[in-house]
Enzyme design. Sequence first.
Site, PDB file in Angstrom:
ATOM      1  N   HIS A   1      -4.449  -2.126  -6.007  1.00  0.00           N
ATOM      2  CA  HIS A   1      -3.712  -0.968  -6.528  1.00  0.00           C
ATOM      3  C   HIS A   1      -4.716   0.090  -6.952  1.00  0.00           C
ATOM      4  O   HIS A   1      -5.648  -0.207  -7.696  1.00  0.00           O
ATOM      5  CB  HIS A   1      -2.881  -1.369  -7.754  1.00  0.00           C
ATOM      6  CG  HIS A   1      -1.723  -2.256  -7.421  1.00  0.00           C
ATOM      7  ND1 HIS A   1      -1.013  -2.960  -8.363  1.00  0.00           N
ATOM      8  CD2 HIS A   1      -1.155  -2.559  -6.246  1.00  0.00           C
ATOM      9  CE1 HIS A   1      -0.056  -3.651  -7.774  1.00  0.00           C
ATOM     10  NE2 HIS A   1      -0.126  -3.428  -6.486  1.00  0.00           N
TER      11      HIS A   1
ATOM     12  N   ASP B   1       0.802  -1.229   0.000  1.00  0.00           N
ATOM     13  CA  ASP B   1       0.000   0.000   0.000  1.00  0.00           C
ATOM     14  C   ASP B   1       0.833   1.275   0.000  1.00  0.00           C
ATOM     15  O   ASP B   1       0.476   2.274   0.625  1.00  0.00           O
ATOM     16  CB  ASP B   1      -0.977   0.004   1.193  1.00  0.00           C
ATOM     17  CG  ASP B   1      -1.799  -1.255   1.210  1.00  0.00           C
ATOM     18  OD1 ASP B   1      -2.303  -1.620   0.138  1.00  0.00           O
ATOM     19  OD2 ASP B   1      -1.910  -1.880   2.274  1.00  0.00           O
TER      20      ASP B   1
HETATM   21  P1  IMP Z   1      -2.684 -12.784   2.403  1.00  0.00           P
HETATM   22  O1  IMP Z   1      -1.679 -12.236   1.454  1.00  0.00           O
HETATM   23  O2  IMP Z   1      -4.116 -12.469   2.000  1.00  0.00           O
HETATM   24  O3  IMP Z   1      -2.459 -14.231   2.720  1.00  0.00           O
HETATM   25  O4  IMP Z   1      -2.500 -11.997   3.791  1.00  0.00           O
HETATM   26  C1  IMP Z   1      -1.311 -12.138   4.575  1.00  0.00           C
HETATM   27  C2  IMP Z   1      -0.928 -10.805   5.192  1.00  0.00           C
HETATM   28  O5  IMP Z   1      -0.501  -9.922   4.175  1.00  0.00           O
HETATM   29  C3  IMP Z   1      -2.074 -10.082   5.916  1.00  0.00           C
HETATM   30  O6  IMP Z   1      -1.519  -9.356   6.995  1.00  0.00           O
HETATM   31  C4  IMP Z   1      -2.571  -9.099   4.858  1.00  0.00           C
HETATM   32  O7  IMP Z   1      -3.209  -7.988   5.440  1.00  0.00           O
HETATM   33  C5  IMP Z   1      -1.285  -8.729   4.176  1.00  0.00           C
HETATM   34  N1  IMP Z   1      -1.471  -8.315   2.778  1.00  0.00           N
HETATM   35  C6  IMP Z   1      -1.648  -9.104   1.699  1.00  0.00           C
HETATM   36  N2  IMP Z   1      -1.749  -8.392   0.572  1.00  0.00           N
HETATM   37  C7  IMP Z   1      -1.604  -7.103   0.928  1.00  0.00           C
HETATM   38  C8  IMP Z   1      -1.568  -5.884   0.197  1.00  0.00           C
HETATM   39  O8  IMP Z   1      -1.686  -5.827  -1.038  1.00  0.00           O
HETATM   40  N3  IMP Z   1      -1.394  -4.743   0.907  1.00  0.00           N
HETATM   41  C9  IMP Z   1      -1.231  -4.781   2.261  1.00  0.00           C
HETATM   42  N4  IMP Z   1      -1.253  -5.896   2.985  1.00  0.00           N
HETATM   43  C10 IMP Z   1      -1.437  -7.048   2.324  1.00  0.00           C
HETATM   44 MG    MG Z   2      -2.783  -1.906  -1.823  1.00  0.00          MG
END
Ligand code: IMP
Ligand code: MG
Length: 337
Positions: A43, A13
Amino acid sequence: MVCTVIVDGFFGDSGKGKIVSYLAYADDVEYCARGGVGPNAGHTVTVNGRAYKLRMLPSGFVNPRTRLLIGPGVVVNPEVILKEISELREGGFDVEGRFGLDAQCAVIEPRHIEADRGGHLGEVIQTTGTGTGPCNADRALRRARLARDIPSLSRYLADVSLELNRALDEGMNVIVEGTQGTFLSLYHGTYPYVTSKDVCSSAACSDVGIGPTRVDEVVLVLKSYVTRVGAGELPGELTPEEVKRRGWEEYGTVTGRQRRAAPFNFELARRAAMINGATQIALTKLDVLYPECRGARDYGVLTRDARGFVERIESELGLPVTLIGTGPELEEVIDLR
Ligand code: IMP
Ligand code: MG
């Protein structure tokens, strides 16, 4: 020919989408290839006052000449892809005929999403619930279905590594778009509070099928403050009241969860620059820290404090800050390249 890899130096982010779209547009880039995990990413790209929130399609869509690809390392949700194609068409960006995904992308199924929404993943790790982790687990077990098995995707299938390597041979410009952030990497992040694979620059190359010798530039995107969603440590974390008082409040693109926040972290930034082999820094959301900078496109108009912050980043990281984001619009960038 320039091959540029774009990755996030904190917890995601950071505004990568905006930087990728700016470069695709400003440099008239021929190829924008998405690496990273899958539709857990969100995004946001703002063009002419309209915000496009993408989870699958590459952020380079803003340039009608840019071919958009998703590499075989990315897990995909066919419904999300088809929905984004139609949303972009509605907004006046026709990607039909210039979008392709690799035939070997693994496909997220309803059971993956279900497995991601409760228990260890949903409650302890606090994942995005988009099914990416369980899908990657099935891929490791060699039982995931691939994009080539899905009729609704057949018209978009491509050989991404072949296309990109040919494009580089022919002297074209290629952007490799990473997702998530360095400290969410399965290998280099705050395990177990991480995503389901490595998300650093080398992984992004592997996701799209180009070798390390082909890369010219690695742009490390750093936001002017640090945010994190989900569980896991966040050094220097501020209270929600303090986050609000500073105007740093943000909500997740995919999940709508309020993001936790902390001041810019030089130690994490240095480590991220090292792991990713960064050659330049894109600093985003400088206007949130220094509101007088809003919309600036010229370094000279920045306040002394804002310039001091940029210069401190350059000296502590030993890298040039080449792009500075000063607002959400695509063109609100100071380009120092
Ligand atoms: P997952 O990728 O959905 O398995 O989530 C694992 C961890 O990564 C969690 O803490 C999510 O909040 C974080 N996370 C996954 N994708 C993003 C992203 O695009 N931006 C911010 N945090 C993310
Ligand atoms: Mg994002």
